[in-house]
Design a protein around this motif. Structure first.
Motif, PDB file in Angstrom:
ATOM      1  N   TRP A  71       0.838  -1.205   0.000  1.00 19.76           N
ATOM      2  CA  TRP A  71       0.000   0.000   0.000  1.00 19.76           C
ATOM      3  C   TRP A  71       0.866   1.244   0.000  1.00 19.76           C
ATOM      4  O   TRP A  71       1.766   1.387   0.824  1.00 19.76           O
ATOM      5  CB  TRP A  71      -0.904  -0.025   1.227  1.00 19.76           C
ATOM      6  N   ASN A  72       0.592   2.152  -0.907  1.00 21.71           N
ATOM      7  CA  ASN A  72       1.307   3.415  -1.009  1.00 21.71           C
ATOM      8  C   ASN A  72       0.627   4.421  -0.082  1.00 21.71           C
ATOM      9  O   ASN A  72      -0.402   4.997  -0.425  1.00 21.71           O
ATOM     10  CB  ASN A  72       1.298   3.902  -2.463  1.00 21.71           C
ATOM     11  N   GLU A  73       1.196   4.610   1.074  1.00 17.17           N
ATOM     12  CA  GLU A  73       0.608   5.479   2.102  1.00 17.17           C
ATOM     13  C   GLU A  73       0.418   6.908   1.603  1.00 17.17           C
ATOM     14  O   GLU A  73      -0.604   7.529   1.836  1.00 17.17           O
ATOM     15  CB  GLU A  73       1.502   5.456   3.346  1.00 17.17           C
ATOM     16  N   SER A  74       1.400   7.445   0.897  1.00 18.91           N
ATOM     17  CA  SER A  74       1.307   8.846   0.454  1.00 18.91           C
ATOM     18  C   SER A  74       0.259   9.031  -0.637  1.00 18.91           C
ATOM     19  O   SER A  74      -0.405  10.059  -0.694  1.00 18.91           O
ATOM     20  CB  SER A  74       2.668   9.348  -0.025  1.00 18.91           C
ATOM     21  N   ALA A  75       0.070   8.037  -1.519  1.00 15.17           N
ATOM     22  CA  ALA A  75      -0.914   8.152  -2.595  1.00 15.17           C
ATOM     23  C   ALA A  75      -2.293   7.644  -2.178  1.00 15.17           C
ATOM     24  O   ALA A  75      -3.285   7.915  -2.845  1.00 15.17           O
ATOM     25  CB  ALA A  75      -0.444   7.379  -3.822  1.00 15.17           C
ATOM     26  N   ASN A  77      -3.187   4.492  -2.142  1.00 11.92           N
ATOM     27  CA  ASN A  77      -3.550   3.500  -3.136  1.00 11.92           C
ATOM     28  C   ASN A  77      -2.481   2.418  -3.197  1.00 11.92           C
ATOM     29  O   ASN A  77      -1.454   2.531  -2.536  1.00 11.92           O
ATOM     30  CB  ASN A  77      -3.672   4.186  -4.501  1.00 11.92           C
ATOM     31  N   TRP A  78      -2.670   1.395  -4.023  1.00 13.86           N
ATOM     32  CA  TRP A  78      -1.664   0.357  -4.209  1.00 13.86           C
ATOM     33  C   TRP A  78      -0.478   0.935  -4.957  1.00 13.86           C
ATOM     34  O   TRP A  78      -0.636   1.818  -5.790  1.00 13.86           O
ATOM     35  CB  TRP A  78      -2.242  -0.818  -4.989  1.00 13.86           C
ATOM     36  N   HIS A  79       0.711   0.458  -4.662  1.00  9.38           N
ATOM     37  CA  HIS A  79       1.884   0.868  -5.431  1.00  9.38           C
ATOM     38  C   HIS A  79       1.668   0.489  -6.890  1.00  9.38           C
ATOM     39  O   HIS A  79       1.239  -0.622  -7.196  1.00  9.38           O
ATOM     40  CB  HIS A  79       3.162   0.176  -4.919  1.00  9.38           C
ATOM     41  N   GLY A  80       1.934   1.424  -7.794  1.00  9.48           N
ATOM     42  CA  GLY A  80       1.798   1.159  -9.228  1.00  9.48           C
ATOM     43  C   GLY A  80       0.377   1.186  -9.743  1.00  9.48           C
ATOM     44  O   GLY A  80       0.119   0.786 -10.874  1.00  9.48           O
ATOM     45  N   GLY A  85      -7.375   3.324  -9.418  1.00 10.92           N
ATOM     46  CA  GLY A  85      -7.175   2.759  -8.090  1.00 10.92           C
ATOM     47  C   GLY A  85      -6.737   1.309  -8.052  1.00 10.92           C
ATOM     48  O   GLY A  85      -6.633   0.728  -6.993  1.00 10.92           O
ATOM     49  N   TYR A  86      -6.521   0.695  -9.200  1.00  9.36           N
ATOM     50  CA  TYR A  86      -6.087  -0.697  -9.222  1.00  9.36           C
ATOM     51  C   TYR A  86      -4.915  -0.865 -10.169  1.00  9.36           C
ATOM     52  O   TYR A  86      -4.608   0.007 -10.970  1.00  9.36           O
ATOM     53  CB  TYR A  86      -7.228  -1.647  -9.610  1.00  9.36           C
ATOM     54  N   VAL A  87      -4.270  -2.008 -10.068  1.00  6.89           N
ATOM     55  CA  VAL A  87      -3.114  -2.322 -10.898  1.00  6.89           C
ATOM     56  C   VAL A  87      -3.618  -3.035 -12.151  1.00  6.89           C
ATOM     57  O   VAL A  87      -4.501  -3.879 -12.078  1.00  6.89           O
ATOM     58  CB  VAL A  87      -2.123  -3.217 -10.114  1.00  6.89           C
ATOM     59  N   ARG A  88      -3.071  -2.703 -13.303  1.00  7.79           N
ATOM     60  CA  ARG A  88      -3.541  -3.293 -14.565  1.00  7.79           C
ATOM     61  C   ARG A  88      -2.831  -4.594 -14.929  1.00  7.79           C
ATOM     62  O   ARG A  88      -3.075  -5.160 -15.976  1.00  7.79           O
ATOM     63  CB  ARG A  88      -3.379  -2.298 -15.703  1.00  7.79           C
ATOM     64  N   GLY A  89      -2.004  -5.069 -14.080  1.00  7.52           N
ATOM     65  CA  GLY A  89      -1.320  -6.347 -14.276  1.00  7.52           C
ATOM     66  C   GLY A  89      -1.008  -6.903 -12.912  1.00  7.52           C
ATOM     67  O   GLY A  89      -1.406  -6.329 -11.898  1.00  7.52           O
ATOM     68  N   PRO A  90      -0.308  -8.009 -12.848  1.00  5.84           N
ATOM     69  CA  PRO A  90       0.027  -8.542 -11.533  1.00  5.84           C
ATOM     70  C   PRO A  90       0.870  -7.549 -10.746  1.00  5.84           C
ATOM     71  O   PRO A  90       1.744  -6.900 -11.314  1.00  5.84           O
ATOM     72  CB  PRO A  90       0.845  -9.795 -11.848  1.00  5.84           C
ATOM     73  N   PRO A  91       0.604  -7.394  -9.459  1.00  5.64           N
ATOM     74  CA  PRO A  91       1.440  -6.485  -8.669  1.00  5.64           C
ATOM     75  C   PRO A  91       2.881  -6.992  -8.645  1.00  5.64           C
ATOM     76  O   PRO A  91       3.105  -8.198  -8.700  1.00  5.64           O
ATOM     77  CB  PRO A  91       0.809  -6.523  -7.283  1.00  5.64           C
ATOM     78  N   PRO A  92       3.843  -6.099  -8.603  1.00  5.86           N
ATOM     79  CA  PRO A  92       5.248  -6.537  -8.594  1.00  5.86           C
ATOM     80  C   PRO A  92       5.669  -7.063  -7.224  1.00  5.86           C
ATOM     81  O   PRO A  92       6.556  -6.524  -6.570  1.00  5.86           O
ATOM     82  CB  PRO A  92       6.007  -5.278  -8.997  1.00  5.86           C
ATOM     83  N   THR A  93       4.971  -8.104  -6.791  1.00  4.39           N
ATOM     84  CA  THR A  93       5.260  -8.752  -5.516  1.00  4.39           C
ATOM     85  C   THR A  93       5.502 -10.240  -5.792  1.00  4.39           C
ATOM     86  O   THR A  93       5.273 -10.716  -6.903  1.00  4.39           O
ATOM     87  CB  THR A  93       4.068  -8.607  -4.546  1.00  4.39           C
ATOM     88  N   ALA A  94       5.914 -10.967  -4.773  1.00  2.00           N
ATOM     89  CA  ALA A  94       6.127 -12.410  -4.937  1.00  2.00           C
ATOM     90  C   ALA A  94       4.817 -13.097  -5.328  1.00  2.00           C
ATOM     91  O   ALA A  94       4.801 -13.986  -6.186  1.00  2.00           O
ATOM     92  CB  ALA A  94       6.689 -13.002  -3.646  1.00  2.00           C
TER      93      ALA A  94
END
Length: 194
Positions: A71-75, A77-80, A85-94
């Motif tokens: 979670w991007n605290e300053s924005a 929203n989710w990072h990226g 408000g959502y990511v258009r592909g898989p989040p860059p996480t494991a």
């Protein structure tokens, strides 16, 4: 000659019985282009089982919670995330890497959504990944995840930040401010063939 005529008459009668049985069978069953085949149902069942396994494994090894804390605290929203408000592909996480290898590389699209109960008691969806509109043959799997006050948000590189959920302006509000439990959320994954 009489014998040849008898065999011909017998063959014609057998053919008429066979055609009549076939016509009757086709009238009894309604087969349309939209009728699901057993192979299609098998694929849907297989996708549902794989989605269930992916969620269970990610929950067990902690990558699911790690993605929920991405979670991007300053924005706020989710990072990226996009402006939607959502990511258009898989989040860059494991967990995002597992989603990409398991689904996208095999031609299967997915949506990943976080659900929580808001202060009014309503079940509120928060999309994490949105890859489009699911088809009519989509499979859905859900998993409950417990978040604690002491869980720390993740930075864009997935490292642990110094901000805990208790101190963050996270999308889900603290369900019980007097306990260490932050909230119980439901993670839903919808998978379908592209």
């Amino acid at each position: 000659m009489d014998r040849g005529q008898a065999h011909t008459l017998e063959a014609i009668t057998a053919a008429m019985i066979l055609v009549s049985a076939l016509v009757f069978a086709l009238q009894v069953t309604a087969v349309t282009p939209l009728t699901g085949s057993t192979s299609s149902q098998h694929i849907e069942n297989q996708q549902a089982a794989v989605a269930e396994g992916v969620l269970a494994t990610a929950d067990e090894n902690g990558t699911l919670v790690s993605t929920l804390l991405y979670w991007n605290e300053s924005a706020g929203n989710w990072h990226g995330a996009t402006d939607d408000g959502y990511v258009r592909g898989p989040p860059p996480t494991a967990f995002g890497d597992v989603l990409e290898a398991t689904f996208l590389e095999r031609g299967i699209a997915f949506d990943l959504t976080l659900y929580f109960v808001d202060d009014d008691g309503d079940r509120t969806p928060v999309p994490i990944v949105d890859l489009g509109e699911p088809s009519d043959h989509a499979s859905t799997e859900r998993r409950l995840v417990t978040l604690s006050d002491g869980d720390r948000l993740r930075n864009p590189d997935e490292s642990v930040s110094g901000t805990t959920l208790e101190d963050a302006s996270y999308v889900v509000s603290d369900a019980d401010e007097e306990q260490a439990l932050y909230s119980v959320v439901e993670v839903e994954i919808v998978v379908w063939r592209m």
